[in-house]
Design a protein around this motif. Sequence first.
Motif, PDB file in Angstrom:
ATOM      1  N   GLY A 253       0.564  -1.430  -0.038  1.00 29.93           N
ATOM      2  CA  GLY A 253       0.002   0.325   0.289  1.00 29.93           C
ATOM      3  C   GLY A 253       1.165   1.487  -0.039  1.00 29.93           C
ATOM      4  O   GLY A 253       1.741   1.978   1.234  1.00 29.93           O
ATOM      5  N   ALA A 254       0.368   2.270  -0.661  1.00 28.59           N
ATOM      6  CA  ALA A 254       1.283   3.648  -1.096  1.00 28.59           C
ATOM      7  C   ALA A 254       1.130   4.237   0.189  1.00 28.59           C
ATOM      8  O   ALA A 254       1.927   4.745   0.470  1.00 28.59           O
ATOM      9  N   ARG A 255       0.222   4.046   1.467  1.00 36.70           N
ATOM     10  CA  ARG A 255       0.431   4.837   2.676  1.00 36.70           C
ATOM     11  C   ARG A 255       0.291   3.857   3.623  1.00 36.70           C
ATOM     12  O   ARG A 255       0.103   4.385   5.027  1.00 36.70           O
ATOM     13  N   SER A 259       6.010   0.426   4.704  1.00 34.67           N
ATOM     14  CA  SER A 259       6.266  -0.149   3.103  1.00 34.67           C
ATOM     15  C   SER A 259       7.887  -0.288   3.348  1.00 34.67           C
ATOM     16  O   SER A 259       8.219  -1.169   2.534  1.00 34.67           O
ATOM     17  N   HIS A 276       5.082  -3.827  -5.837  1.00 35.87           N
ATOM     18  CA  HIS A 276       4.600  -3.065  -6.770  1.00 35.87           C
ATOM     19  C   HIS A 276       2.825  -1.831  -5.613  1.00 35.87           C
ATOM     20  O   HIS A 276       2.331  -2.966  -4.668  1.00 35.87           O
ATOM     21  N   TRP A 277       3.281  -1.113  -6.326  1.00 36.91           N
ATOM     22  CA  TRP A 277       2.349  -0.134  -5.041  1.00 36.91           C
ATOM     23  C   TRP A 277       1.084   0.243  -5.541  1.00 36.91           C
ATOM     24  O   TRP A 277       0.918  -0.100  -6.545  1.00 36.91           O
ATOM     25  N   ILE A 278      -0.079   0.283  -4.401  1.00 37.43           N
ATOM     26  CA  ILE A 278      -1.358   0.792  -4.516  1.00 37.43           C
ATOM     27  C   ILE A 278      -1.896   1.671  -3.701  1.00 37.43           C
ATOM     28  O   ILE A 278      -1.766   1.743  -2.770  1.00 37.43           O
ATOM     29  N   ASN A 279      -1.892   2.028  -5.110  1.00 38.92           N
ATOM     30  CA  ASN A 279      -2.737   3.883  -4.663  1.00 38.92           C
ATOM     31  C   ASN A 279      -3.484   4.183  -3.318  1.00 38.92           C
ATOM     32  O   ASN A 279      -4.746   3.546  -3.811  1.00 38.92           O
ATOM     33  N   GLY A 280      -3.050   4.857  -2.344  1.00 41.44           N
ATOM     34  CA  GLY A 280      -4.208   4.982  -1.716  1.00 41.44           C
ATOM     35  C   GLY A 280      -4.185   4.084  -0.607  1.00 41.44           C
ATOM     36  O   GLY A 280      -5.565   4.785   1.004  1.00 41.44           O
ATOM     37  N   SER A 282      -3.309   1.988   2.468  1.00 40.46           N
ATOM     38  CA  SER A 282      -2.516   1.828   3.934  1.00 40.46           C
ATOM     39  C   SER A 282      -2.380   0.013   3.693  1.00 40.46           C
ATOM     40  O   SER A 282      -2.285  -0.624   3.233  1.00 40.46           O
ATOM     41  N   TYR A 292      -8.986  -1.296  -3.048  1.00 41.26           N
ATOM     42  CA  TYR A 292      -7.609  -2.282  -2.699  1.00 41.26           C
ATOM     43  C   TYR A 292      -7.814  -3.681  -3.407  1.00 41.26           C
ATOM     44  O   TYR A 292      -6.376  -4.245  -3.945  1.00 41.26           O
TER      45      TYR A 292
END
Length: 311
Positions: A253-255, A259, A276-280, A282, A292
Amino acid sequence: MEHPVAKTDVTFDSAGIPLAGHLYLPDTPAPGPRPAIVVGHPGSGVKEQAAGLYARRLAERGFVTLAFDAAHQGESGGEPRGLEDPAHRVEDLKAAVSHLTTRGDVDAERIGALGICASGGYALPATASDHRIKAVATVSAVDIARQFRLGADGTQDPSVFQGMLAAAAHARTTEAHGEAPPVLTLFPDTAEQARALGGEHGAEGFDYYRTPRAGHARSARFFTWTSIDKMATFDAFTPIPLIGQRPLLMIVGARAVTSWMSVEAFQRAIGPKEIHWINGASHVDLYDKKQYVDPALEKLAGFFGEHLGHQ
């Protein structure tokens, strides 16, 4: 193509401890044995929560999947209850692989591993030391030892963990004297207390585990204090180079305040790898929030389909 899925209860042995699992089978004909994925649950979680969600959704994509409760937790055996033993958690994943190899509907040469949260950390040394795992993926991966030693965000004062080690030592002495040792309570009584203790990450954990959102009667309310000194010297990331040329996918998670651990693990991998980043999202959002989880599952299905093949 999505398959209807049948869920069955299974049990299997992990170093002398019976583990309880849910096996998810695509309920459609297949020309032969299918690829399979072992799915490990987050720390304090059970197979009915995030691990079961991911296992079911991947089974809908044609994989045989196995979600299970760790030894000493959930419906699995093992005394004392609430023990989080990193070495045995790695063994549990290998035991799950062993169970899959005994099934006629599984292709023993096409088995992968998916670890969520703490199991993301455990899946890495399990893969590193077990060549039967052909591909490994993680979601919101943490090394639980790093999380306890350094904090979820990596900035915890070292004195905090030293205090926990002192409590663990006291618990061992108490038990040696024949008395019931104290336990480490994992969650406070309210979301406000959780936020005060662990910030937004703590509040999100409380919201997942201790409310109707995803709370389950068998998810761990406490760890034994001996869990802490077992974690103290564990390092999920040192063995990562032994994964070699087997592929690795890390979904983050990008937040997510955690991470940094996925980034560290990713940097240690020497073979085919992708972060692989999932925008938004946590850390906890990736456990169950559809907006997500759906893109994470798309990525996972593609990854395992490429490296394990389809039915």
